[in-house]
Design a protein around this motif. Structure first.
Motif, PDB file in Angstrom:
ATOM      1  N   TYR A 169       0.847  -1.187   0.000  1.00 63.16           N
ATOM      2  CA  TYR A 169       0.000   0.000   0.000  1.00 63.16           C
ATOM      3  C   TYR A 169       0.883   1.238   0.000  1.00 63.16           C
ATOM      4  O   TYR A 169       1.808   1.343   0.804  1.00 63.16           O
ATOM      5  CB  TYR A 169      -0.904   0.024   1.242  1.00 63.16           C
ATOM      6  CG  TYR A 169      -1.664   1.321   1.361  1.00 63.16           C
ATOM      7  CD1 TYR A 169      -2.758   1.573   0.542  1.00 63.16           C
ATOM      8  CD2 TYR A 169      -1.278   2.302   2.267  1.00 63.16           C
ATOM      9  CE1 TYR A 169      -3.452   2.767   0.624  1.00 63.16           C
ATOM     10  CE2 TYR A 169      -1.977   3.500   2.356  1.00 63.16           C
ATOM     11  CZ  TYR A 169      -3.053   3.723   1.530  1.00 63.16           C
ATOM     12  OH  TYR A 169      -3.724   4.905   1.609  1.00 63.16           O
ATOM     13  N   GLN A 170       0.614   2.145  -0.919  1.00 60.99           N
ATOM     14  CA  GLN A 170       1.320   3.427  -1.001  1.00 60.99           C
ATOM     15  C   GLN A 170       0.275   4.536  -0.859  1.00 60.99           C
ATOM     16  O   GLN A 170      -0.677   4.586  -1.646  1.00 60.99           O
ATOM     17  CB  GLN A 170       2.023   3.553  -2.356  1.00 60.99           C
ATOM     18  CG  GLN A 170       2.633   4.909  -2.636  1.00 60.99           C
ATOM     19  CD  GLN A 170       3.990   5.075  -1.987  1.00 60.99           C
ATOM     20  OE1 GLN A 170       4.825   4.190  -2.067  1.00 60.99           O
ATOM     21  NE2 GLN A 170       4.210   6.202  -1.345  1.00 60.99           N
ATOM     22  N   SER A 177       4.379   4.141   2.843  1.00 60.95           N
ATOM     23  CA  SER A 177       3.972   2.875   2.244  1.00 60.95           C
ATOM     24  C   SER A 177       4.126   1.763   3.265  1.00 60.95           C
ATOM     25  O   SER A 177       4.851   1.893   4.248  1.00 60.95           O
ATOM     26  CB  SER A 177       4.813   2.569   0.996  1.00 60.95           C
ATOM     27  OG  SER A 177       6.171   2.467   1.333  1.00 60.95           O
ATOM     28  N   THR A 179       4.227  -2.725   3.382  1.00 58.54           N
ATOM     29  CA  THR A 179       4.142  -4.058   2.806  1.00 58.54           C
ATOM     30  C   THR A 179       3.625  -4.946   3.925  1.00 58.54           C
ATOM     31  O   THR A 179       4.072  -4.830   5.067  1.00 58.54           O
ATOM     32  CB  THR A 179       5.524  -4.539   2.321  1.00 58.54           C
ATOM     33  OG1 THR A 179       6.056  -3.570   1.422  1.00 58.54           O
ATOM     34  CG2 THR A 179       5.420  -5.888   1.630  1.00 58.54           C
ATOM     35  N   THR A 195       9.570  -3.118   3.876  1.00 60.16           N
ATOM     36  CA  THR A 195       9.305  -2.448   2.607  1.00 60.16           C
ATOM     37  C   THR A 195      10.641  -2.053   2.006  1.00 60.16           C
ATOM     38  O   THR A 195      11.428  -1.353   2.654  1.00 60.16           O
ATOM     39  CB  THR A 195       8.421  -1.203   2.801  1.00 60.16           C
ATOM     40  OG1 THR A 195       7.147  -1.606   3.324  1.00 60.16           O
ATOM     41  CG2 THR A 195       8.218  -0.458   1.499  1.00 60.16           C
TER      42      THR A 195
END
Length: 135
Positions: free
Chosen positions: A64-65, A72, A74, A85
């Protein structure tokens, strides 16, 4: 000096290895970290130039960013645990400290974004502490 670290998600589907040295360790109290952790802060380690290798579960990763930001995450799509991330554009791997299975050789260096901290995030060191769930 190179260091080897290992870690995993809560359900064990995702496992990783990181070769590199942690240079920064911040406890981030920004509103974004509060949202993603559901807690007072995230505990993030920063390993510039590190090499991240997924040992298992790479197909279970979600990313998600937040639009127009560097924020962000991960995470494991099975259990939702935050995992490292690899911010390739900034040449740094950001590792949530809680996902590590190996020892951390650096202590937190700062609380950051304290201006965004929750109104309940005060004097937490004064709250009673228990080894397990209290009765």
């Amino acid at each position: 000096m190179s260091h080897l670290h290992t870690g995993s998600c809560l359900c064990g589907a995702v496992k990783f290895e990181l070769k590199g040295e942690f240079k920064k360790f911040f406890l981030c109290h920004c509103s974004r970290c509060q949202k993603t952790s559901g807690s007072a802060h995230c505990a993030n380690l920063f390993a510039p130039g590190a090499k991240l290798t997924w040992l298992s579960g790479e197909d279970k990763l979600s990313f998600y960013q937040l639009e127009n930001t560097h924020f962000s995450r991960t995470f494991c799509s099975v259990c939702g645990s935050n995992v490292p991330t690899d911010a390739k554009a900034r040449d740094v791997v950001v590792v949530p400290a809680g996902c590590l299975d190996s020892e951390v050789d650096i202590t937190p260096q700062a609380h950051i974004f304290m201006g965004s901290k929750g109104n309940w995030d005060e004097h937490l060191s004064e709250v009673p502490a228990f080894e397990t769930l209290p009765q």
